[in-house]
Design an enzyme around this catalytic site. Structure first.
Site, PDB file in Angstrom:
ATOM      1  N   ASP A   8       1.791  11.390  -1.085  1.00 39.14           N
ATOM      2  CA  ASP A   8       1.589  10.579   0.103  1.00 39.14           C
ATOM      3  C   ASP A   8       1.256   9.167  -0.393  1.00 39.14           C
ATOM      4  O   ASP A   8       0.835   8.996  -1.546  1.00 39.14           O
ATOM      5  CB  ASP A   8       0.432  11.167   0.925  1.00 39.14           C
ATOM      6  CG  ASP A   8       0.057  10.278   2.082  1.00 39.14           C
ATOM      7  OD1 ASP A   8       0.967   9.871   2.835  1.00 39.14           O
ATOM      8  OD2 ASP A   8      -1.144   9.961   2.236  1.00 39.14           O
ATOM      9  N   ASP A  10      -0.310   6.059   1.816  1.00 38.84           N
ATOM     10  CA  ASP A  10      -1.532   5.445   2.360  1.00 38.84           C
ATOM     11  C   ASP A  10      -2.741   6.369   2.146  1.00 38.84           C
ATOM     12  O   ASP A  10      -2.756   7.496   2.650  1.00 38.84           O
ATOM     13  CB  ASP A  10      -1.378   5.200   3.872  1.00 38.84           C
ATOM     14  CG  ASP A  10      -0.205   4.285   4.199  1.00 38.84           C
ATOM     15  OD1 ASP A  10      -0.181   3.157   3.686  1.00 38.84           O
ATOM     16  OD2 ASP A  10       0.675   4.714   4.960  1.00 38.84           O
TER      17      ASP A  10
HETATM   18  C1  G6P Z   1       0.882   6.827   7.343  1.00 38.50           C
HETATM   19  C2  G6P Z   1      -0.551   6.553   7.747  1.00 38.50           C
HETATM   20  C3  G6P Z   1      -0.723   6.658   9.251  1.00 38.50           C
HETATM   21  C4  G6P Z   1       0.304   5.789   9.967  1.00 38.50           C
HETATM   22  C5  G6P Z   1       1.701   6.218   9.577  1.00 38.50           C
HETATM   23  C6  G6P Z   1       2.772   5.343  10.216  1.00 38.50           C
HETATM   24  O1  G6P Z   1       1.125   8.174   7.427  1.00 38.50           O
HETATM   25  O2  G6P Z   1      -1.430   7.469   7.122  1.00 38.50           O
HETATM   26  O3  G6P Z   1      -2.035   6.256   9.565  1.00 38.50           O
HETATM   27  O4  G6P Z   1       0.158   5.883  11.369  1.00 38.50           O
HETATM   28  O5  G6P Z   1       1.827   6.116   8.156  1.00 38.50           O
HETATM   29  O6  G6P Z   1       2.699   4.065   9.649  1.00 38.50           O
HETATM   30  P1  G6P Z   1       3.503   2.781  10.107  1.00 38.50           P
HETATM   31  O7  G6P Z   1       3.291   1.823   8.975  1.00 38.50           O
HETATM   32  O8  G6P Z   1       4.962   3.192  10.242  1.00 38.50           O
HETATM   33  O9  G6P Z   1       2.943   2.337  11.393  1.00 38.50           O
HETATM   34 MG    MG Z   2      -2.353   9.331   3.741  1.00 42.14          MG
END
Ligand code: G6P
Ligand code: MG
Length: 220
Positions: A8, A10
């Site tokens: 993953d 973030d």
């Molecule tokens: C990751 C983060 C989420 C976020 C998602 C979509 O999974 O952990 O918190 O909502 O990405 O991200 P984006 O950058 O497309 O809004």
């Molecule tokens: Mg994450």
């Protein structure tokens, strides 16, 4: 057979989870909603629109689709502003050393993220060359906890999911890994969830955690 590692992004490879939280907090504050620790953890791994729906559970008015899209776009504008400050120095030494060493050991490596911003982050920080495959939010129909992102990542690595280990900080990500049929290592917020195959408290512990799974799976 080769082994795949699917990371993953973030909250695992980089602390952009904090920026997601701050951007949502700014948007939610305009609606009078606070993003506390509990709510912030629920937003990990799920899509942008699913995050907004989750935040709006505490709201007494029903918003139109146009209003929701405007709020999601506003969140992304704020988030992108934070991302402009990223450089290769935004990746911790622990993470850089672990990625280099795992690469040298011959692991096939992918990023599996729900974020549409994942390719931008990978380029800004110099992460991209470590990975054979990057699956991001624009390439999937269903975000975590749906297994789609990890099934695509495994297939991009040319490996069956049960030959892949997912490294995740979110409950939704651990569920996605389990449904995909991958092994999983929890880090950060996902450690207390207790449903991964094993857990690490820092990236330096990753080789030991991988070894635990290799033995459990009886991989050669
Ligand atoms: C990751 C983060 C989420 C976020 C998602 C979509 O999974 O952990 O918190 O909502 O990405 O991200 P984006 O950058 O497309 O809004
Ligand atoms: Mg994450």
């Amino acid at each position: 057979m080769r082994t795949g590692l699917i990371f993953d992004l973030d909250g695992v490879l980089i602390s952009t989870d904090i920026y997601h939280r701050q951007a949502w907090a700014a948007v939610a504050a305009k609606l009078g909603i606070a993003v506390d620790d509990d709510l912030a953890d629920q937003l990990r791994g799920i899509s942008r629109m699913a995050s907004l729906e989750c935040i709006l559970r505490g709201y007494d008015r029903t918003l139109s689709m146009e209003e929701k899209e405007a709020l999601a776009a506003e969140k992304n504008r704020i988030y992108r502003w934070f991302l402009e400050s990223l450089t290769p120095a935004s990746i911790s030494r622990d993470v850089m050393e672990a990625l280099s060493s795992l690469r040298r050991q011959g692991y096939s490596m992918a990023i599996g993220s729900s974020s549409r911003n994942a390719p931008f982050i990978a380029d800004r920080t110099g992460l991209r060359p470590f990975f054979d495959v990057i699956i991001d939010g624009s390439m999937i129909r269903n975000a975590k906890p749906d297994p789609e992102v990890f099934i695509l990542a495994a297939s991009g690595l040319g490996l069956p999911p049960d030959r892949c280990i997912v490294i995740e900080d979110s409950e939704s990500g651990i569920e996605a890994a389990r449904s995909a049929g991958c092994f999983s290592i929890a880090t950060g917020n996902a450690v207390s969830y207790g449903k991964a195959d094993t857990a690490i408290s820092s990236f330096g512990d990753l080789p030991d955690a991988i070894e635990i799974i290799r033995r459990k799976a009886a991989w050669q």
